[in-house]
Design a protein around this motif. Sequence first.
Motif, short mmCIF file in Angstrom:
data_model
loop_
_atom_site.label_atom_id
_atom_site.label_comp_id
_atom_site.label_asym_id
_atom_site.label_seq_id
_atom_site.Cartn_x
_atom_site.Cartn_y
_atom_site.Cartn_z
N ARG A 240 0.83 -1.20 0.00
CA ARG A 240 0.00 0.00 0.00
C ARG A 240 0.87 1.26 0.00
O ARG A 240 0.59 2.24 -0.71
N SER A 241 1.94 1.26 0.77
CA SER A 241 2.85 2.41 0.82
C SER A 241 3.55 2.61 -0.51
O SER A 241 3.79 3.75 -0.95
N TRP A 242 3.89 1.51 -1.16
CA TRP A 242 4.53 1.60 -2.48
C TRP A 242 3.57 2.21 -3.49
O TRP A 242 3.95 3.07 -4.29
N LEU A 243 2.31 1.79 -3.45
CA LEU A 243 1.30 2.37 -4.34
C LEU A 243 1.15 3.87 -4.09
O LEU A 243 1.09 4.67 -5.05
N HIS A 244 1.12 4.26 -2.83
CA HIS A 244 0.99 5.68 -2.51
C HIS A 244 2.17 6.48 -3.05
O HIS A 244 1.99 7.59 -3.60
N ALA A 245 3.37 5.93 -2.92
CA ALA A 245 4.56 6.64 -3.41
C ALA A 245 4.53 6.76 -4.93
O ALA A 245 4.89 7.82 -5.49
#
Length: 502
Positions: free
Chosen positions: A449-454
Amino acid sequence: MSPKPTMHGPQKSDGPIVPTKPSNNDASALAEGVEGRGPAKGNTDEQNATRTQRRTLAPTALERVREVATRDRKAKFTALLHHVTVDRLRTAFASLKRGAAAGVDGVTWDAYAQGLEARLLDLHARVHRGAYRATPSRRVYIPKPDGRLRPLGIAALEDKLVQRAIVEVLNAIYEAEFLGFSYGFRPGRGPHDALDALAVGIQRKKVNWVLDADIRGFFDAIDHGWLVKFVEHRIADKRIVRLVQKWLNAGVLEDGKWSATTGGTPQGATISPLLANLYLHHVLDQWVEQWRRRSARGDVILVRYADDFVMGFEHESDASALRHELEQRLQRFSLELHPDKTRLLRFGRYARTRQKERGLGKPGTFDFLGLTHVCGSSKAGGFVLMRHSAKKRMTAKLHAIRENLLKRRHLPMPEQGAWLASVVRGYLAYFAVPTNGRRISSFRVEVTRSWLHALRRRSQRDRTTWARMHVLADRWLPQDRIQHPWPEQRFDVRTRGRSRVR
């Protein structure tokens, strides 16, 4: 063959061994050992002797020190500094991290490697003639999971070399003395060994109460006077003692200002873990060992990792009595239990039943070495010790990953994926223990999820979807599988049935 270390106390001997004179052309032989004189300055004390008439290799110098320390627990070693050789300093240099931060002298690993042999010879000479001077540590701060800052002292490179060499020599003595329930920063022992011992102790001993203890500001509260006395208990070589005192009194440098250190040991220094273990060995470990033999009415277990320790008790009266006496014991040596982080709770195989009988809800939990320990139950209703990733540690790790991903979001996808893979792989290598499957699965999802946000922050036109992220995660991120065996399996293999749960 190198001369035996000098020490006080009885010594045993198997009788004289008459060595065979090597040929004059044997350049690898140590003639000094045959002729009965000490080795020349350049000879390393790690050199094994040539074959004797028994056709066996003689033990190395440190192995002989270890044998004497094991055989005679009261022996004092009067000659140890000669074990700090150029070879041992060279090995210490090779073990340092090449990219480690420099101390106040500004010398890096690459800079010291230029003309290494000459530098090591000069350092060795200064140490042995007493001209070596300890350098103040450079004070830096790193964030803790609870948001506070932990002070660290970065030692100068030469201080690291000498400290590593001294630690290797002293470990030959103290590893024979330290007790089995001490696990922190010892050769061949790690946090998972301590976690296994605690789990097996709770499951196999009559543990109904747990004392989750924490010593307030331990590394800053160590009393130098007591610490030197503890060192002198086994070390009678004044040169070694003076080196320890030099490091303790070197002070710290912060924002260009030097300040004296009247107590404590700098966290981050190579010598600090050994000195901390030595301090708590005398203050805590030996005292608890005697207390449970003389005063305990039931089973008592202890597992200690550095200054963090957990104790299990069969009877609440034993737990209360020990806690009261322990507070007095620590106060004598300038230490105290942290009032907010030290607590006694009902825990163990009967905790759920007894809490329910009293209408008190579920038993409490405690954290140890990053894992939250919970009283769980199996499908059949039996007791199971559940261990989950501690929420604070997991939250702090995810926060650090998010920050780094935002900085790396414009890098090529393979670089981002390779970096994330190494981070997740390292996390799973520690936390992928049995009963923690749900937490590590949640961790992997949050990383994705954090990778998608970045990636979506790269531009306003980015349309990366969850379907695309699942493909990327499957390609780059390790699967969330349990990687560790059950604690009792590994504990039994490591101890081979020779060690009781303590």
